[in-house]
Design a protein around this motif. Structure first.
Motif, PDB file in Angstrom:
ATOM      1  N   PRO A 105      37.516  26.641  44.343  1.00  0.00           N
ATOM      2  CA  PRO A 105      39.106  26.674  44.059  1.00  0.00           C
ATOM      3  C   PRO A 105      39.595  28.207  44.346  1.00  0.00           C
ATOM      4  N   GLN A 106      38.707  28.950  43.434  1.00  0.00           N
ATOM      5  CA  GLN A 106      39.303  30.462  43.395  1.00  0.00           C
ATOM      6  C   GLN A 106      39.116  31.189  44.642  1.00  0.00           C
ATOM      7  N   TRP A 107      37.886  30.708  45.431  1.00  0.00           N
ATOM      8  CA  TRP A 107      37.808  31.305  46.788  1.00  0.00           C
ATOM      9  C   TRP A 107      38.940  30.782  47.916  1.00  0.00           C
ATOM     10  N   LYS A 108      39.383  29.482  47.533  1.00  0.00           N
ATOM     11  CA  LYS A 108      40.220  28.779  48.702  1.00  0.00           C
ATOM     12  C   LYS A 108      41.673  29.696  48.023  1.00  0.00           C
ATOM     13  N   ARG A 109      41.837  29.966  46.965  1.00  0.00           N
ATOM     14  CA  ARG A 109      43.256  30.525  46.502  1.00  0.00           C
ATOM     15  C   ARG A 109      43.242  31.993  47.037  1.00  0.00           C
TER      16      ARG A 109
ATOM     17  N   THR B  24      26.081  28.633  38.835  1.00  0.00           N
ATOM     18  CA  THR B  24      25.766  28.190  40.321  1.00  0.00           C
ATOM     19  C   THR B  24      27.325  28.243  40.982  1.00  0.00           C
ATOM     20  N   LYS B  25      28.183  28.747  40.312  1.00  0.00           N
ATOM     21  CA  LYS B  25      29.615  28.803  40.753  1.00  0.00           C
ATOM     22  C   LYS B  25      30.005  30.027  41.415  1.00  0.00           C
ATOM     23  N   TYR B  26      30.636  30.048  42.332  1.00  0.00           N
ATOM     24  CA  TYR B  26      31.143  31.510  42.928  1.00  0.00           C
ATOM     25  C   TYR B  26      32.124  32.044  41.810  1.00  0.00           C
ATOM     26  N   SER B  27      32.868  31.486  41.331  1.00  0.00           N
ATOM     27  CA  SER B  27      33.930  31.974  40.472  1.00  0.00           C
ATOM     28  C   SER B  27      33.304  32.514  39.257  1.00  0.00           C
ATOM     29  N   LYS B  28      32.185  31.925  38.752  1.00  0.00           N
ATOM     30  CA  LYS B  28      31.631  32.641  37.604  1.00  0.00           C
ATOM     31  C   LYS B  28      30.968  33.794  37.475  1.00  0.00           C
ATOM     32  N   ILE B  29      30.351  33.963  38.762  1.00  0.00           N
ATOM     33  CA  ILE B  29      29.682  35.061  39.257  1.00  0.00           C
ATOM     34  C   ILE B  29      30.667  36.305  39.623  1.00  0.00           C
ATOM     35  N   ASN B  31      33.763  36.486  38.502  1.00  0.00           N
ATOM     36  CA  ASN B  31      34.707  36.823  37.503  1.00  0.00           C
ATOM     37  C   ASN B  31      34.287  37.678  36.394  1.00  0.00           C
ATOM     38  N   VAL B  32      32.806  37.780  36.421  1.00  0.00           N
ATOM     39  CA  VAL B  32      32.372  38.872  35.468  1.00  0.00           C
ATOM     40  C   VAL B  32      32.512  40.125  35.821  1.00  0.00           C
ATOM     41  N   PHE B  33      32.819  40.322  37.245  1.00  0.00           N
ATOM     42  CA  PHE B  33      32.989  41.956  37.583  1.00  0.00           C
ATOM     43  C   PHE B  33      34.569  42.208  37.604  1.00  0.00           C
ATOM     44  N   ARG B  34      35.229  40.941  37.565  1.00  0.00           N
ATOM     45  CA  ARG B  34      36.791  41.063  37.261  1.00  0.00           C
ATOM     46  C   ARG B  34      37.077  41.049  35.673  1.00  0.00           C
ATOM     47  N   PHE B  35      36.411  41.077  34.904  1.00  0.00           N
ATOM     48  CA  PHE B  35      36.601  40.858  33.334  1.00  0.00           C
ATOM     49  C   PHE B  35      37.064  39.711  32.982  1.00  0.00           C
ATOM     50  N   THR B  36      37.310  38.534  33.864  1.00  0.00           N
ATOM     51  CA  THR B  36      38.047  37.534  33.373  1.00  0.00           C
ATOM     52  C   THR B  36      37.384  36.428  32.903  1.00  0.00           C
ATOM     53  N   ASP B  37      35.935  36.586  33.151  1.00  0.00           N
ATOM     54  CA  ASP B  37      35.047  35.122  32.576  1.00  0.00           C
ATOM     55  C   ASP B  37      33.816  35.860  32.366  1.00  0.00           C
ATOM     56  N   LEU B  38      33.383  36.127  31.231  1.00  0.00           N
ATOM     57  CA  LEU B  38      32.089  37.029  30.737  1.00  0.00           C
ATOM     58  C   LEU B  38      30.841  35.991  30.812  1.00  0.00           C
ATOM     59  N   ALA B  39      30.687  34.702  31.358  1.00  0.00           N
ATOM     60  CA  ALA B  39      29.587  33.873  31.310  1.00  0.00           C
ATOM     61  C   ALA B  39      28.376  34.498  31.462  1.00  0.00           C
ATOM     62  N   VAL B  40      28.282  35.174  32.626  1.00  0.00           N
ATOM     63  CA  VAL B  40      27.251  35.894  33.286  1.00  0.00           C
ATOM     64  C   VAL B  40      26.487  36.743  32.150  1.00  0.00           C
ATOM     65  N   LEU B  41      27.509  37.568  31.653  1.00  0.00           N
ATOM     66  CA  LEU B  41      27.054  38.758  30.664  1.00  0.00           C
ATOM     67  C   LEU B  41      26.583  37.827  29.438  1.00  0.00           C
ATOM     68  N   LYS B  42      27.384  37.061  28.936  1.00  0.00           N
ATOM     69  CA  LYS B  42      26.862  36.236  27.691  1.00  0.00           C
ATOM     70  C   LYS B  42      25.332  35.813  27.965  1.00  0.00           C
ATOM     71  N   PHE B  43      25.233  34.944  29.171  1.00  0.00           N
ATOM     72  CA  PHE B  43      24.068  34.360  29.435  1.00  0.00           C
ATOM     73  C   PHE B  43      22.665  35.394  29.614  1.00  0.00           C
ATOM     74  N   MET B  44      22.958  36.533  30.245  1.00  0.00           N
ATOM     75  CA  MET B  44      22.207  37.619  30.144  1.00  0.00           C
ATOM     76  C   MET B  44      21.823  38.321  29.078  1.00  0.00           C
ATOM     77  N   MET B  45      22.891  38.545  28.246  1.00  0.00           N
ATOM     78  CA  MET B  45      22.488  39.326  26.969  1.00  0.00           C
ATOM     79  C   MET B  45      21.858  38.275  26.014  1.00  0.00           C
TER      80      MET B  45
END
Lengths: 178, 93
Positions: A105-109, B24-29, B31-45
């Protein structure tokens, strides 16, 4: 028992606990299989195998395929096959598995609903990503995690580079939406 | 044979954990670079900390005797990482 089933069916686990699980898997891989966790190398192994079938000379003379990433069905390729089934099982159990050409959804937006745009971005991004992993000697799993747990400086240099360019790229792509 | 069976089992856990953590979601990957979701960083650390303790702990106990440490090539690792990040932010994998 019910609690376990509920946990297995839950769509999302805390990244902290999942990460801890991956840390244990990465250690067990070293201890039991004398291998290293990784993902990007498998694509190069398979890519080399395909190239070998099409143009054997090219692979023969190529130093990268000769010394760094020999083509073939390696241990890591099997690991990746397992990863496919693991992710499939996880999404099936939580009933979130679906086929969708523009899945996010984020990509679409931000970039619109065009499936070609998404596919080209994924394909080109994948090429750049694999190329970078080839130069660095691994990806997020094969270098950052597998190297990092052994305290290899290479892993931390790689992580720093990855975040610097990732942040800059996201800034450029998202522009005012960053 | 046992080697490949282990690879399948470890791979299964690997994919399972990535999926459950949402990586496996585009947004999770991205968003870590946009500082809006740090799941990738949490997972890695988290993986790094647990892995470091586990690996060096088992070595201290003598369970792991041979540890291959990835060699460092400062320029290669850095340039590779810089290129890798561009692909990661673009593709979202």
């Amino acid at each position: 028992m019910n609690a376990i089933i509920r946990a297995l069916r839950k769509e999302e686990w805390s990244p902290i606990w999942s990460g801890a699980g991956l840390g244990i898997v990465a250690v067990l891989i070293v201890a039991l299989s004398h291998q290293a966790i990784g993902a990007s190398g498998s694509f190069e192994n398979i890519g080399g195998l395909i190239l070998k079938a099409v143009a054997p000379d090219l692979v023969e003379k190529n130093l990268y395929f000769k010394f760094v990433m020999p083509p073939g069905i390696t241990w890591q390729v099997i690991l990746l096959v397992g990863a496919f089934f693991g992710a499939f099982a996880a999404s099936k159990l939580s009933d979130t598995f679906k086929l969708d050409p523009v899945p996010d959804p984020q990509w679409k937006r931000v970039f619109g609903p065009s499936r070609w745009k998404r596919w080209v971005a994924a394909f080109v991004g994948g090429i750049i990503l694999e190329y970078g992993a080839g130069i660095a000697g691994g990806c997020t799993s094969g270098l950052a995690i597998a190297g990092g747990i052994a305290l290899a400086p290479a892993a931390f240099i790689f992580i720093a580079g990855m975040f610097v360019s990732g942040i800059v790229t996201a800034m450029i792509l998202y522009g005012s939406k960053f | 044979m046992l080697d490949y069976l282990l690879a399948l089992i470890f791979g299964f856990c690997f994919g399972w954990l990535l999926q459950k953590a949402g990586l496996t979601k585009y947004s999770k990957i991205v968003n870590v670079f946009r500082f809006t979701d740090l799941a990738v960083l949490k997972f890695m650390m988290s993986a790094l900390v647990v892995g470091m303790i586990g690996l060096y702990g088992l070595q201290a106990l003598g369970v792991i005797t041979l540890m291959k440490i990835t060699p460092t090539y400062v320029v290669g690792n850095l340039v590779g990482g810089l290129i890798f990040g561009v692909g990661m932010a673009l593709a979202g994998f």
